[in-house]
Structures are given as C-alpha cells and as structure tokens.
Design a protein around this motif. Structure first.
Motif, PDB file in Angstrom:
ATOM      1  N   ILE A  96      62.845  16.113  29.730  1.00  0.00           N
ATOM      2  CA  ILE A  96      61.454  15.671  29.800  1.00  0.00           C
ATOM      3  C   ILE A  96      60.595  16.749  30.450  1.00  0.00           C
ATOM      4  O   ILE A  96      60.831  17.142  31.602  1.00  0.00           O
ATOM      5  CB  ILE A  96      61.354  14.350  30.596  1.00  0.00           C
ATOM      6  N   MET A 147      60.931   9.843  38.661  1.00  0.00           N
ATOM      7  CA  MET A 147      61.633   9.994  37.388  1.00  0.00           C
ATOM      8  C   MET A 147      63.142   9.958  37.604  1.00  0.00           C
ATOM      9  O   MET A 147      63.887   9.329  36.833  1.00  0.00           O
ATOM     10  CB  MET A 147      61.228  11.307  36.729  1.00  0.00           C
ATOM     11  N   THR A 196      58.832  19.245  36.277  1.00  0.00           N
ATOM     12  CA  THR A 196      57.526  18.912  36.848  1.00  0.00           C
ATOM     13  C   THR A 196      57.351  19.641  38.172  1.00  0.00           C
ATOM     14  O   THR A 196      58.342  19.980  38.831  1.00  0.00           O
ATOM     15  CB  THR A 196      57.390  17.396  37.075  1.00  0.00           C
ATOM     16  N   VAL A 207      64.340  16.736  34.124  1.00  0.00           N
ATOM     17  CA  VAL A 207      62.916  16.523  34.359  1.00  0.00           C
ATOM     18  C   VAL A 207      62.301  17.828  34.835  1.00  0.00           C
ATOM     19  O   VAL A 207      62.785  18.445  35.791  1.00  0.00           O
ATOM     20  CB  VAL A 207      62.681  15.422  35.415  1.00  0.00           C
TER      21      VAL A 207
END
Length: 497
Positions: free
Chosen positions: A272, A438, A429, A427
């Motif tokens: 993601i 998350m 970010t 993830v």
C-alpha cells in the motif's frame, strides 16, 4: 553421471554434493534403487540425479530419528550450540560453492544465491545462541500449599518439509531450532532443489552432528510416503513451508496422531502506497517486495494499491526499474532475474498476466516470455488491474506487479483484508500515526513499514488465517520445538523436622 554447468567451479561444487539418502549417519541409495533428475531451469538440462526415496526409506529415516532422540535430548545445550556455531562458520566458508549449487538447481542469480547462503547461515548462528537460553519457571501457588516448576523439553522427532524457492534458508530455519531444542529430524526437501539440502546435511555431519539426529530423504513420491509417516505415531512435530492447499492436507493427516504443527503457507501480500509516500522509498521497497527471488516468494507483493494522486509517477518509475533488470542464466555476470522454477510455473505467471490484460489492465512494461531455452518471464508492470482478475486472488509467484488505485484508508484496508491469506503486508507512508494504524488494522502476521523486506532470523516469521500456524525465527522460533511440562511440589508444613 553427466553434470552440466558453465564453469569449472560450478562443476566441482556440484560434484561434491552427496546424491544419496542420509539415514542414521550413512549415505545410502534408495531401497529400490530409484533415482530422479535435478533440472537446471535456466538451461532445461539435467544437472545430476539423486536418490528417490520410497516409503521403506522414509520409515527407516524416522526409525533412526526415534532411536537417536533420547541421547540427543540429553546432550548439553552448550554442545548443541557449538555444533550450530560450527555449521554457521562452515556455511560461510563454503558460501560460493553453496551459492553455485543453489543457482544451478533453482535458477536465482548467483549474487542473490550468495546472499541467501549468508541469510541461511544466520539461522544457525541465531539458534546457537538460543540453545543455551532455554528456560523454565519457578513459583509458589497463591494459596501457599505448593511450589510450581515449569520445564521446557524437546518435542521429539520432527518431520521437516521444505520448499524449492529458498532451499538453504528454509532448511536452516527449521533445522536450526530443532537442533537447538534437542530434537531429531527427518528432512524432506522439495524434489526440484534437493542438492542444497544435501549439501547442508553434509556440512552438519562435517561439524559433528551425531548420526541419526538429521536424516534426509529426497523423493518425488511425497503423496505416497508422508501420510503413513504422519499417521504412524513416531513423528511428534511437523514443520512445513509450502502452499496452503498442501498445508491443509497435511494438517488433516497430522490430526490423526495429534502431531504438533508449524505451517508457513501461501500469501497474497498487499503493498500500500499512501498519498504522502516518499516515492524513492516506495519504488525501492516495491522492488524489494516484488523482485526478490524473481517474485517466487510467499512474502512477495501480490497486490499493489497506490493512491490515485501518485499512481502515475509510481507506475512509471517502477516500470523503468523493472525494465532495466537483466534477465538470464543466474550463473552469468550481471544477471538480476533468473528463470521460473519450471515450465508450469512460467506458464502460470504468463496466464495470470494475460487474464488481467484481457480484463482491461494496461501493460506499463514487460509482459512477455523470454524466448529460447529456459523458463524465463520478463519483469512486468500492469496498471488499471480490474477487480475479478485472477492474479488478485491467486499467488502470482513471479515477476509481475499488479497495480490498483484507491482513495481512502478505509477503502484500501477493506480490499487488502478481503482475502483468506494473511502472511505479510507493506505500508509506505511518512505519517507515523497512520503507519501504526495501518499496521494494527491489516490482517497479517507481519508488516513492512517503508521497506519491502521483513525476513530476518531475529524476528518471528509467520502469518494468520490461511497463511499458517506458528512462527519461525526470533525467540519464538525455538518454542515451536519445545514442550512445556509443569511439576507440582507440595510445601511441607513449616517447622516440621
């Protein structure tokens, strides 16, 4: 016996590998003299042949493990530790030879194979250190009437079933804790990659592992030999790495004798990329998560979810990086992507990519089989992958990156968790709070935050849901091979003589 390879060094390394069964400390042929071919997936040529064990052979290996169990369990933890330390040192000394063997039978580039040998050796070093730290407990009952002692003891003879994609690391990740805990073993490697396991077994013999502690049976007849062994009553622990479908069959068989099980099964990892992601970090992590081992890894990024605001940049940069990779025989200089393990695997990857394209996915790069000899697939990036595409629900196990877009965190988490698998998620970010949110909400056993690599001997590897049971590596890894025993001791009335 003809050995096909490109270099004298490779021929020498392969020729030194035992090709028989290791049973009770002796290398022996299969009882019916059967042999099976080992194929180089880059050349499609036979490297050599190894013994093809029958049920009689596997039962003999189990009997040897049973016979050796009591004396091995009684061996001092320090002695077990030192054997593992010596195995670590010997693996590192033979790193080039082991890498050449692995590249020849599995196809991964030599540099990556050499990295796997170092990674695999670390499991022996890690569990050498854990062997002397097996502890228990001592306490008093709350009512003061008795003392309680807790012991941890070896679970007993183990059956270890390893896959072809990481033949060194998956072997050491199972053998290391078993040896440290005081368990004897029967190791059955994948038929595609038996040579690496046989070479590791030789190393363990060379550094002093007593006979019968490790027995290795190579076989193409797994369906015939495994069930009778699991249901026979002598095996007390099963550790399996492989597909979820096979894992379910083994669990059912193991249940008949209530065999303790560790299962590291399939994955469908979401990757993601959030709107605030550092794009350099995102692309580098994607390359790690997708292209390690040519994508033939249960931890590989199977579904890439990229926020719509950054998808164009991410896809173009990823396609450029993947397109620049050199595909070829892993023995050749500069090769970064080797072949798939066999024709069936190559054809599956191509079929999944073609299905997605037919459903509307756009090819941002790659998309073809490399022509000529060998089971090669060109690294491929697909964007606009549509729901319902087979590669979103099947484990791709190849160099195909499938990209979808999303708008909100809730949306992407719902889609990412909508799978029976739960091994690992990634993830990307820069928002710390969002990273933890998350990580907590993803239904997986492991999370890579701003990285595409989660595997390390010092951390507990494993998944949830249909991705498995138990953990390998870390401090929890040895617990899988230990039983807990509680001893109650009444406290005498104080003041009595």
């Amino acid at each position: 016996m003809t050995i096909v390879d490109h270099t004298h060094t490779g021929r020498s390394a392969l020729a030194a590998v035992p090709t028989d069964l290791l049973i009770d400390g002796t290398w022996r042929a299969a009882s019916d003299s059967a042999r099976m071919d080992v194929i180089n997936p880059a050349t499609e040529q036979v490297i050599t042949q190894v013994a093809d064990a029958s049920l009689v052979d596997v039962q003999a290996a189990v009997a040897a493990a049973v016979k050796a169990q009591a004396s091995w369990a009684a061996t001092a933890p320090r002695a077990r530790s030192e054997i593992l330390y010596r195995a670590y040192e010997e693996m590192m000394r033979r790193q080039d030879d082991l890498a050449l063997i692995m590249t020849s039978e599995m196809g991964k580039p030599f540099a990556e194979a050499k990295g796997e040998v170092a990674y695999a050796a670390e499991f022996f070093r890690w569990f050498a250190e854990e062997a002397v730290r097996i502890d228990g407990g001592f306490s008093q009952r709350p009512d003061g009437t008795a003392r309680t002692m807790v012991l941890r003891q070896p679970v007993g003879p183990c059956l270890l079933l390893t896959p072809w994609n990481f033949p060194a690391a998956m072997g050491s990740r199972k053998m290391g804790p078993a040896i440290a805990a005081g368990c004897t073993m029967v190791l059955k490697p994948a038929p595609q990659t038996p040579l690496t396991s046989l070479a590791l077994a030789q190393i363990l013999q060379d550094v002093g592992l007593p006979k019968g502690v490790l027995n290795v049976v190579t076989t193409s007849r797994a369906a015939e030999v495994i069930e009778p062994v699991l249901t026979g009553g002598d095996i007390r622990k099963l550790s399996f790495t492989g597909s979820t479908a096979v894992g379910k069959i083994l669990l059912a068989q193991a249940a008949q004798q209530v065999v303790r099980c560790s299962m590291e099964l399939g994955g469908n990892a979401p990757f993601i990329v959030l709107a605030d992601a550092d794009m350099d970090v995102a692309v580098e992590a994607a390359m790690q998560a997708k292209m390690r081992n040519m994508g033939e890894a249960c931890t590989a990024a199977n579904r890439m979810f990229v926020h719509s605001s950054v998808v164009d940049e991410f896809a173009s940069r990823l396609a450029e990086r993947m397109g620049a990779l050199k595909v070829g025989n892993g023995m050749d200089d500069g090769v970064q992507v080797g072949p798939m393990i066999d024709a069936a695997s190559r054809d599956k990857v191509l079929r999944l990519a073609e299905d997605a394209i037919q459903r509307g996915a756009r090819v941002a790069g790659g998309g073809n089989a490399s022509g000529g000899t060998g089971f090669f697939v060109e690294p491929t990036v697909l964007t606009d992958v549509q729901p319902g595409s087979d590669l979103l629900s099947a484990e791709i196990f190849g160099p195909v990156a499938a990209i979808q877009t999303f708008e909100t965190v809730d949306e992407v988490l719902a889609i990412a968790n909508d799978t029976e698998w739960g091994l690992v998620g990634y993830v990307i970010t820069q928002d710390v709070d969002l990273a933890f949110e998350m990580s907590e909400r993803l239904e997986v056993g492991m999370v890579g935050l701003n990285t595409g690599l989660v595997s390390t001997p010092s951390a507990p590897f494993g998944g949830i849901k249909h991705s498995g049971l138990g953990r390998e590596g870390g401090r929890l890894g040895i617990e899988e091979f230990l039983d807990v025993k509680y001893i109650a001791m009444p406290i005498r009335e104080r003041g009595r003589a």
